[in-house]
Design an enzyme around this catalytic site. Structure first.
Site, PDB file in Angstrom:
ATOM      1  N   ARG A 273       1.114  -0.896  -0.256  1.00 30.14           N
ATOM      2  CA  ARG A 273       0.303   0.180   0.030  1.00 30.14           C
ATOM      3  C   ARG A 273       1.324   1.089  -0.108  1.00 30.14           C
ATOM      4  O   ARG A 273       0.633   2.176  -0.523  1.00 30.14           O
ATOM      5  CB  ARG A 273      -1.131   0.108   1.125  1.00 30.14           C
ATOM      6  CG  ARG A 273      -0.676  -0.003   2.930  1.00 30.14           C
ATOM      7  CD  ARG A 273      -1.518   0.429   4.095  1.00 30.14           C
ATOM      8  NE  ARG A 273      -1.050  -0.125   4.834  1.00 30.14           N
ATOM      9  CZ  ARG A 273      -1.225   0.771   6.298  1.00 30.14           C
ATOM     10  NH1 ARG A 273      -1.801   1.994   6.019  1.00 30.14           N
ATOM     11  NH2 ARG A 273      -0.430   0.212   7.127  1.00 30.14           N
TER      12      ARG A 273
ATOM     13  N   SER B 263      -5.275   5.256   4.985  1.00 29.44           N
ATOM     14  CA  SER B 263      -4.635   4.129   5.972  1.00 29.44           C
ATOM     15  C   SER B 263      -4.578   3.147   3.912  1.00 29.44           C
ATOM     16  O   SER B 263      -3.573   2.557   3.317  1.00 29.44           O
ATOM     17  CB  SER B 263      -6.008   3.046   5.853  1.00 29.44           C
ATOM     18  OG  SER B 263      -6.555   3.513   7.465  1.00 29.44           O
TER      19      SER B 263
ATOM     20  N   GLU C 175     -19.354   3.132  -0.430  1.00 24.27           N
ATOM     21  CA  GLU C 175     -18.191   3.154  -1.587  1.00 24.27           C
ATOM     22  C   GLU C 175     -19.072   2.733  -3.111  1.00 24.27           C
ATOM     23  O   GLU C 175     -19.348   2.546  -4.318  1.00 24.27           O
ATOM     24  CB  GLU C 175     -18.110   1.395  -1.144  1.00 24.27           C
ATOM     25  CG  GLU C 175     -17.051   1.585  -0.013  1.00 24.27           C
ATOM     26  CD  GLU C 175     -17.748   1.676   1.413  1.00 24.27           C
ATOM     27  OE1 GLU C 175     -19.234   1.601   1.416  1.00 24.27           O
ATOM     28  OE2 GLU C 175     -17.214   2.597   2.172  1.00 24.27           O
TER      29      GLU C 175
ATOM     30  N   PHE D 232     -14.772  -3.463   1.192  1.00 21.93           N
ATOM     31  CA  PHE D 232     -15.872  -2.989   0.560  1.00 21.93           C
ATOM     32  C   PHE D 232     -15.728  -2.576  -0.807  1.00 21.93           C
ATOM     33  O   PHE D 232     -16.483  -2.672  -1.156  1.00 21.93           O
ATOM     34  CB  PHE D 232     -15.802  -1.287   1.202  1.00 21.93           C
ATOM     35  CG  PHE D 232     -15.367  -1.520   2.673  1.00 21.93           C
ATOM     36  CD1 PHE D 232     -16.078  -2.160   3.946  1.00 21.93           C
ATOM     37  CD2 PHE D 232     -14.275  -0.796   3.996  1.00 21.93           C
ATOM     38  CE1 PHE D 232     -16.364  -2.626   4.829  1.00 21.93           C
ATOM     39  CE2 PHE D 232     -14.211  -0.896   5.076  1.00 21.93           C
ATOM     40  CZ  PHE D 232     -15.080  -1.926   5.352  1.00 21.93           C
TER      41      PHE D 232
ATOM     42  N   HIS E 273      -5.477  -3.659   2.733  1.00 22.53           N
ATOM     43  CA  HIS E 273      -5.299  -4.213   3.231  1.00 22.53           C
ATOM     44  C   HIS E 273      -6.786  -6.007   3.365  1.00 22.53           C
ATOM     45  O   HIS E 273      -7.224  -5.898   4.107  1.00 22.53           O
ATOM     46  CB  HIS E 273      -6.608  -3.338   4.727  1.00 22.53           C
ATOM     47  CG  HIS E 273      -6.011  -2.590   5.801  1.00 22.53           C
ATOM     48  ND1 HIS E 273      -5.403  -1.264   4.628  1.00 22.53           N
ATOM     49  CD2 HIS E 273      -6.012  -2.021   6.479  1.00 22.53           C
ATOM     50  CE1 HIS E 273      -4.890   0.057   5.090  1.00 22.53           C
ATOM     51  NE2 HIS E 273      -4.908  -0.822   6.242  1.00 22.53           N
TER      52      HIS E 273
ATOM     53  N   ASP F 238      -8.626  -6.073  13.114  1.00 23.51           N
ATOM     54  CA  ASP F 238      -9.834  -5.814  13.035  1.00 23.51           C
ATOM     55  C   ASP F 238     -10.943  -6.555  13.501  1.00 23.51           C
ATOM     56  O   ASP F 238     -12.290  -6.717  13.059  1.00 23.51           O
ATOM     57  CB  ASP F 238      -9.899  -4.814  11.820  1.00 23.51           C
ATOM     58  CG  ASP F 238     -10.018  -3.722  11.698  1.00 23.51           C
ATOM     59  OD1 ASP F 238      -9.460  -3.098  13.338  1.00 23.51           O
ATOM     60  OD2 ASP F 238      -9.399  -3.207  11.228  1.00 23.51           O
TER      61      ASP F 238
ATOM     62  N   ARG G 106      -2.430  -4.547   3.865  1.00 26.39           N
ATOM     63  CA  ARG G 106      -1.398  -3.510   5.284  1.00 26.39           C
ATOM     64  C   ARG G 106       0.211  -3.690   5.604  1.00 26.39           C
ATOM     65  O   ARG G 106       0.707  -3.264   5.737  1.00 26.39           O
ATOM     66  CB  ARG G 106      -2.220  -3.433   6.120  1.00 26.39           C
ATOM     67  CG  ARG G 106      -1.906  -2.854   7.399  1.00 26.39           C
ATOM     68  CD  ARG G 106      -2.737  -3.239   7.988  1.00 26.39           C
ATOM     69  NE  ARG G 106      -2.677  -2.331   9.162  1.00 26.39           N
ATOM     70  CZ  ARG G 106      -3.542  -2.959  10.244  1.00 26.39           C
ATOM     71  NH1 ARG G 106      -3.467  -4.468  11.067  1.00 26.39           N
ATOM     72  NH2 ARG G 106      -3.630  -2.452  11.861  1.00 26.39           N
TER      73      ARG G 106
END
Lengths: 274, 310
Positions: free
Chosen positions: B7, B34, B55, B80, B106, B114, B164
């Site tokens: 990322r 992020s 989204e 998402f 991610h 998470d 990530r």
């Protein structure tokens, strides 16, 4: 294109109703009601309001139109045939294998179809993106979409409405065909979307409510939208599904079926087709 | 060895490419810090649009911008981008074949703590099924940079799967990514391991250990999952006795499935698919989670030895 007078637009809308019904009747499937409820708005857009050039469909500064209510495709195709984007004989291919006139629009700028649509509620965001591109490039083109009351049940439409209001997209106009009918019946009986005007106002849109079959009112609303600064404009058009043919008007059954031969004959008589 | 998250490599490269390609615009959905689109946002605020937590609107807006000539990079978390917004992506971007690149971060289990709601173990399967969409999974920072550069020049929809987690470099600086081509990272003769993404370094370490134990092992980076390098798959199948796919994704529909599809029609041979075995992820540090699912070096080695009866 040359701006037509209200009287000319009314005649044109009648001619386009005939074209729509010939297409849908020949296809023997598709939507009858929706195209007839929105055709007055589309006639005003294509033959009065929008800057576009059928001789030069890729003209960068053309106004864009996105048919969020993609199931009313025959109305869009009728306008594009009449304007000269689509060869008239192609109308008989509607919904047939190999035709570019898909049951719901497929992006084809050569033919004036600016976006693939059909899944309700998506055209709002798409049109916003086009309006943002115009602003980014310092171009003056405007972006119009046709929304529907059924489409207003989609969450995504309101995500887009929130974005347009927040971004002050004053080059953006959404017309909403409020005919009160969706596939399973009357909108008020399924999941009422009222009050639409208050919803758009709350999302920071300049909002007008008009009779969507009154050509003078449509033209006046589009004129007014051009003067609005700092806000997108929502024109909520109260309409009658199946407008123009008595046997189709306001009958949920005709949302998604083609006319029978007998119904088609009656329709042609009422619309004055020789 | 330098460690960098894909990322980060994406975000930095995108900000650089913004200077060369004025038609690039970037959209995010409240995760720019992020996904690392923040670098582009700071440099080109006029060409960056934060669409908020929406989204579907993100995809639709991207479609409109692309229809008006923009090269659109869209970022948010992979779950998402590919889950919540799958249908707007399919309808409004893939079907009209618009120039939008979904660069989602991610992905896989890399969001660790998470938990399953934010982890993505099905994304390759559901995006790969959409016609004409490219699916790319870079293995390190070097490859990420090259893929982003490729995407800036390419036209049409693509899904770039980013992590990530910081991963060691597995490519030399001279590496040249080619669309539709796999890349042999380690050449052996008995066992072939196909992999992609963050875990490539873990797979390489396992392969090295296996080779040290006398089993000559090949590692192929199949970062271009669609289009897949079918010729290379067949060539490896011809050459090796044992074939494995190893991925940070469900074994249903991902890289292993793509390889299996090629094998079954071109060179039928057993392929052992290692990955998430039809289950959701769970919370934990990334290392603990990939350990749990057998995707760290130790777990991969154990699975390989079990299959090879070592």
């Amino acid at each position: 294109m040359k701006k037509r007078s209200v009287a000319e637009l009314e005649d044109l809308a009648c001619e386009l109703r005939i074209l729509i019904l010939k297409m849908v009747h020949h296809a023997q499937c598709g939507h009858t009601g929706g195209p007839l409820s929105c055709i007055d708005m589309l006639t005003a857009l294509y033959f009065y309001e929008m800057n576009h050039d059928p001789e030069n469909p890729h003209w960068e500064n053309r106004d864009r139109f996105v048919l969020s209510a993609g199931h009313t495709a025959p109305a869009l195709y009728a306008c594009l045939i009449k304007a000269g984007y689509i060869p008239k004989d192609e109308m008989w291919g509607l919904r047939k294998l190999g035709s570019k006139l898909q049951g719901h629009p497929k992006l084809n700028v050569d033919w004036g179809i600016e976006m693939s649509t059909g899944s309700l509620g998506q055209g709002m965001s798409i049109s916003n993106g086009m309006a943002m591109a115009a602003r980014l490039d310092g171009k003056s083109y405007r972006v119009y979409s046709l929304e529907s009351d059924g489409g207003a049940q989609e969450g995504m439409m309101w995500e887009g409405a929130m974005s347009a209001g927040y971004r002050h997209l004053d080059n953006r106009v959404a017309l909403l065909d409020y005919n009160g009918i969706q596939i399973d019946g009357f909108v008020k009986d399924i999941k009422d979307v009222a009050p639409l005007d208050k919803k758009f106002e709350a999302f920071n849109w300049h909002t007008l409510v008009i009779d969507g079959h009154d050509m003078s009112a449509i033209v006046a609303a589009l004129d007014e939208a051009r003067l609005v600064k700092g806000k997108p404009t929502a024109i909520i058009c109260k309409t009658i599904m199946g407008k123009g043919v008595s046997i189709f008007e306001n009958k949920p059954k005709y949302h998604g079926v083609a006319p029978t031969d007998d119904e088609f004959k009656i329709a042609m008589q009422e619309l004055g087709d020789q | 060895m330098t460690e960098i998250a894909t990322r980060d490599a994406y975000g930095k490269k995108l900000a650089t490419l913004g200077e060369i390609y004025p038609e690039i615009v970037v959209l995010d959905a409240d995760l720019s810090g992020s996904t690392k689109t923040e670098f582009f946002a700071k440099k080109f605020p006029q060409r960056f649009f934060n669409m908020g937590v929406a989204e579907q609107d993100l995809m639709g807006t991207a479609a409109g911008l692309a229809a008006c000539g923009k090269t659109v990079f869209v970022s948010t978390f992979a779950i998402f981008a590919t889950g919540r917004a799958w249908e707007p992506f399919r309808q409004s971007i893939a079907y009209p074949h618009l120039n939008v690149k979904i660069c989602a971060s991610h992905a896989g289990l890399s969001v660790g703590e998470d938990g399953a709601s934010h982890q993505t173990v099905e994304d390759i399967a559901i995006i790969r099924a959409i016609p004409f969409v490219k699916v790319l999974v870079p293995s390190d920072g070097i490859e990420t940079e090259q893929m982003v550069e490729f995407l800036a020049k390419d036209s049409g929809p693509c899904y770039l799967r980013l992590s990530r987690a910081k991963a060691p470099l597995v490519h030399e600086a001279s590496y040249q990514f080619q669309i539709g081509r796999g890349h042999i990272l380690k050449e052996g003769s008995t066992v072939c391991l196909f992999t992609a993404g963050f875990i490539t370094s873990q797979v390489l370490a396992a392969a090295l250990e296996l080779s040290n134990q006398g089993v000559s092992t090949t590692v192929v980076n199949m970062s271009s999952i669609k289009p897949l390098d079918s010729k290379l798959v067949v060539a490896m199948a011809e050459k090796h006795q044992y074939l494995f796919s190893i991925e940070e994704h469900s074994i249903i529909g991902g890289l292993g499935s793509a390889i299996a599809e090629t094998l079954v029609s071109s060179y039928p041979k057993k392929l052992v698919r290692l990955g998430i075995n039809d289950e959701f992820g769970q919370s934990g540090s990334y290392q603990a989670v990939i350990d749990h699912y057998g995707l760290s070096t130790r777990g991969i080695l154990e699975s390989l030895k079990k299959e090879l009866k070592l």
